[in-house]
Design a protein around this motif. Sequence first.
Motif, PDB file in Angstrom:
ATOM      1  N   PRO A 195       7.436 -18.376   3.367  1.00  0.00           N
ATOM      2  CA  PRO A 195       8.259 -17.203   3.125  1.00  0.00           C
ATOM      3  C   PRO A 195       7.385 -15.956   2.954  1.00  0.00           C
ATOM      4  CG  PRO A 195       9.007 -19.024   1.772  1.00  0.00           C
ATOM      5  CD  PRO A 195       7.746 -19.468   2.442  1.00  0.00           C
TER       6      PRO A 195
ATOM      7  N   VAL B  72      -2.900  -5.472   6.023  1.00  0.00           N
ATOM      8  CA  VAL B  72      -2.994  -5.654   4.570  1.00  0.00           C
ATOM      9  C   VAL B  72      -4.372  -6.208   4.213  1.00  0.00           C
ATOM     10  CG1 VAL B  72      -2.006  -6.808   2.563  1.00  0.00           C
ATOM     11  CG2 VAL B  72      -0.523  -6.089   4.427  1.00  0.00           C
TER      12      VAL B  72
ATOM     13  N   THR C 148       9.822 -10.659  10.979  1.00  0.00           N
ATOM     14  CA  THR C 148       9.273  -9.482  11.646  1.00  0.00           C
ATOM     15  C   THR C 148       8.667  -9.874  12.994  1.00  0.00           C
ATOM     16  OG1 THR C 148       8.726  -8.724   9.442  1.00  0.00           O
ATOM     17  CG2 THR C 148       7.845  -7.458  11.257  1.00  0.00           C
TER      18      THR C 148
HETATM   19  N1  LIG Z   1       1.921  -4.420   6.146  1.00  0.00           N
HETATM   20  C1  LIG Z   1       2.535  -5.350   6.857  1.00  0.00           C
HETATM   21  N2  LIG Z   1       3.753  -5.745   6.476  1.00  0.00           N
HETATM   22  C2  LIG Z   1       4.382  -6.682   7.206  1.00  0.00           C
HETATM   23  C3  LIG Z   1       3.798  -7.256   8.367  1.00  0.00           C
HETATM   24  N3  LIG Z   1       4.648  -8.152   8.871  1.00  0.00           N
HETATM   25  C4  LIG Z   1       5.736  -8.152   8.061  1.00  0.00           C
HETATM   26  N4  LIG Z   1       5.574  -7.262   7.070  1.00  0.00           N
HETATM   27  C5  LIG Z   1       6.502  -6.982   5.968  1.00  0.00           C
HETATM   28  O1  LIG Z   1       6.511  -8.110   5.114  1.00  0.00           O
HETATM   29  C6  LIG Z   1       7.807  -8.300   4.545  1.00  0.00           C
HETATM   30  C7  LIG Z   1       8.284  -9.710   4.770  1.00  0.00           C
HETATM   31  O2  LIG Z   1       8.472  -9.908   6.147  1.00  0.00           O
HETATM   32  P1  LIG Z   1       9.573 -10.878   6.723  1.00  0.00           P
HETATM   33  O3  LIG Z   1       9.442 -10.801   8.212  1.00  0.00           O
HETATM   34  O4  LIG Z   1      10.880 -10.621   6.137  1.00  0.00           O
HETATM   35  O5  LIG Z   1       9.014 -12.248   6.183  1.00  0.00           O
HETATM   36  P2  LIG Z   1       9.619 -13.710   6.311  1.00  0.00           P
HETATM   37  O6  LIG Z   1      10.067 -14.073   4.944  1.00  0.00           O
HETATM   38  O7  LIG Z   1       8.466 -14.548   6.722  1.00  0.00           O
HETATM   39  O8  LIG Z   1      10.705 -13.692   7.298  1.00  0.00           O
HETATM   40  C8  LIG Z   1       8.691  -7.259   5.172  1.00  0.00           C
HETATM   41  O9  LIG Z   1       8.821  -6.200   4.265  1.00  0.00           O
HETATM   42  C9  LIG Z   1       7.933  -6.823   6.413  1.00  0.00           C
HETATM   43  O10 LIG Z   1       8.215  -5.500   6.758  1.00  0.00           O
HETATM   44  C10 LIG Z   1       2.471  -6.810   8.740  1.00  0.00           C
HETATM   45  O11 LIG Z   1       1.871  -7.268   9.710  1.00  0.00           O
HETATM   46  N5  LIG Z   1       1.914  -5.864   7.952  1.00  0.00           N
END
Ligand SMILES: Nc1nc2c(ncn2[C@@H]2O[C@H](COP(=O)(O)OP(=O)(O)O)[C@@H](O)[C@H]2O)c(=O)[nH]1
Lengths: 96, 840
Positions: B13, B121, B19
């Motif tokens: 998670p 990050v 994304t």
């Molecule tokens: N800085 C940064 N933030 C990211 C990146 N990829 C995803 N995020 C952010 O990380 C958070 C979690 O991403 P999400 O796709 O919802 O994660 P999931 O739980 O794996 O589906 C969101 O706020 C995204 O915008 C990245 O490569 N860099």
Amino acid sequence: MRWKRRRKHGQGFTQETCAKDETPALNSLRTGSTAKVCGIRAGSNARSRLASLGLIPGSLLLVVANPGIGPLLLSVGESRLMVERGIATKVLVEQV
Amino acid sequence: MSNKTLVALAGQPNAGKSTIFNMLTGARQHVANYPGVTVEKKVGFFSHNGTSVELVDLPGTYSLTSYSLEERVARDFILKDSPAVVVNVADASNLKRHLFLTFQLLEMGVPVVVALNMMDVAESRKQKINPSLLEEKLGAPVIPTVGRKGTGRKKLKEALAGEASRHDSSAPMRIDYGPLENSIEELEQKLEGQVQANAPSRWLAVKLLENDRVVREVVKTQHPEGQVLLEQVDEMRAGLEKQLEMPVDQFLEQRRYELASFIAEECVYAPEEGKATLSDKADRIICNRFLGYPILIAVMYLMYYLSIELGYELTNYTWPALAWVREVVAGLLPAEGFITDPMLRSLILWVVDSVNALLNYIPIFLILFAYIAILEDLGYMPRMAFLLDAFFRRYGLHGQSTLPMVLGGVYVGGCAVPGVMACRAVPDERARLATILVVPMMNCLAKVPLYVLLIGIYFAAYKGQAMFFIATITVLMALTTAKLLNLTVLKDKESAPFIMEMPPYHFPTLGNIIRRAIERTWIYVKKITTVVAAVSVILFVLMQFPGISDEQRTDLETQATEAQETFLAVAAEHEAFSELDTAEEIDALFDFAGRYKSARMGVSDEDVAAAIDADFQAENALFFSVIKPTRGDDAAKAVNRAYKKLRRVRLTVRKEAKEITINNSFLGTAGRWMEPASQYAGFNWRVNVALLSALAAKENTVATLGALYQPSEGEVEEGAEGQDNLAATSEGGTATLEQRMAEQESGFTSLHALALMLFMALYPPCMATTMIVKVQSGAWKWMIFSLVYMIGLGAAVSTLVYTGGSLLGFDGIQAMAWFYGLALAATVITGLFKPQPTDI
Ligand SMILES: Nc1nc2c(ncn2[C@@H]2O[C@H](COP(=O)(O)OP(=O)(O)O)[C@@H](O)[C@H]2O)c(=O)[nH]1
Ligand SMILES: [Mg+2]
């Protein structure tokens, strides 16, 4: 049932046995304190979840918030984890 | 050309799976559930060099054990659907922990491509990462990505295609389990070729030693000597545990963990691990035991304010558009009749009204979903769960139940549909089902008009208290119910320990928020409108048929003809109006008047009004002078007076026809049929009909009551007709309905009203919510259960209040106080029961 560990595993990764008896559990740590996990007495479900989040015997942790009720907020490596209080009482720690 | 490749997306998670999913697929995706379970399945498509790829977003899991539903779903998908490639999204800034899952995927023997996400990050934390070394160590392609910016999209697609088309079996990294290797090998030999599990024997062997119950079951059923083998495994495990001095699964975990730290240390240079970040500093305030709660309340309040209040304001602008659509549709349909309208017209307008009533909420939903997307992106949701987990857990819910409850309307004014939709975030099956089942009890916006109506009539002296009562009693009852469900029907459902990651705060991106707000609103519109349209047709039939009897119709027609003749007589007296000499002319006149009225509706600008007048005058000067006689034209005045009289009769006759129709209808019959039982809850047949009609949409309750309590004279026609704008129903419409109800139901007391309000609070979800319950719980069984138990509970509570209150001689406000006390006591007592142990 308690598991004692005397062995060394792998590279630069040491584990120690919890000091007998008066070993404190994670839930008793105050906000801001750091500790090292020395034993986990939880069942396999909780233990495997803790392990997958990086909390295994030998891990160092920092208590970011322990509000006294409800879950604790920990910092383990790069992760920040919330751990239910009931589980925290089963994680034995040594203050460092 | 159509060689379709199945690709799965796995990851912990918050690794950025969604994304990356969006990055790869763009907008081409659809959301459903994995069959039979409450876990959401998102599928998207893209094509790369002529190959079309179907991408499935697996549930986010920290590991691949069989302990949680999500993990089993992810694992089963990999085993049963055998995707060509699994993309493992890993957080580069926290590599060690994410490798833990990567190893488990590699062990399953599927081709893996690692999307090393969040490179930005990692960089900002001054970590230096060596992807090619990682690639070498893992024996799988590693592609650095920044999901948010779309960096690495092309390379990832290429790596995917490369891996999917590769036919030589690669040698993925193999974890050396040291002292267990002998036993693993022994088991491998025994398993080889005996079990159809689509997974390497080594993986099965490791899982058997881990005591994985799903793999045990597979071996037991498929292996010719399954039972014997399992006994051997147990013996083996016992021996190993003695030797290792710890449970075997723990040893395996530690081994993986050591390897992960080893690889991470080689491939990542991380200067400042464990340092307090800005996020930690923020959490000291936001998760603080004293400051956390006021902040939480403020965040919630702002959500209500922005979506409900502001969104409501916006509906004032969007409603005219919907009303316009209705007018256009009405214009295309056969014109109104004098007494009853053509069936086609009534049916289609009824459907349009029902759908409009829900579409009217679109601005509210857009704001709501955007706000939630902001909170999600920021990372506030897990903080909210952290703050409230202890409380909710007492009632068998979960920290993550907060959002669904708030959306459902913890205080007045939510909607169960997004509330139930949000339940998917609850990472614990038992708590998730409990939340899905109690969210519809919250006070959705559409229940409010009925509360307002009844409180206005029967609790006028205690308005504030009564509103507070109804808003908070629902929470008390929901908590108690959740706990009772937990102790009974949900007892055997799986419950996970509350161990979750708290992701760092992120700054939300505008595009992302807008996209998600629109995406979710669209899901709502699509799912809901179709269902509501279909149900409204059924409801229409139930409320219109068998219809008016011939005798009754003749009676009404006599009245109508009399009035028409009187009017025609007046018209004939005046030379200029002698053209008005048939019943058809009269119908045309009313059609004209109706169109004129709707054209002028809401027009306040004098110039515009004059232009409309001119148009209508040009169309038919004669009709126009009847409905708007010019000053000094005495003939027109006289005809206008006659017209007004006729209009009044027409209204009365139409209302009467409507009343008779409902009276005769199946729903009316059902309402009367239920009266002997429902009288103990204080409901007469009219109330029953209103409540039955609320099944389609709660807005119907007040609208139906409006139709049942016929207004006397000269009221605006549209007011009682049906689902007007909610604002109109609760303000304009009900002001008079209140009087009518009070007048016509002299036997109705505040105790009746209280029972009715409580029933409404617990009443089964509307059709839209019911459908969403089905979608989110993944089973018809739960949908039906939610309907049945809520009706049962509602009936029980209102009967208790009405019959009990009557016996004790209470009036409404006394019964209210008593019931509140009871509910409070029940909540406290059920809260004292120990939560089920979650540690298995
Ligand atoms: N800085 C940064 N933030 C990211 C990146 N990829 C995803 N995020 C952010 O990380 C958070 C979690 O991403 P999400 O796709 O919802 O994660 P999931 O739980 O794996 O589906 C969101 O706020 C995204 O915008 C990245 O490569 N860099
Ligand atoms: Mg996601």
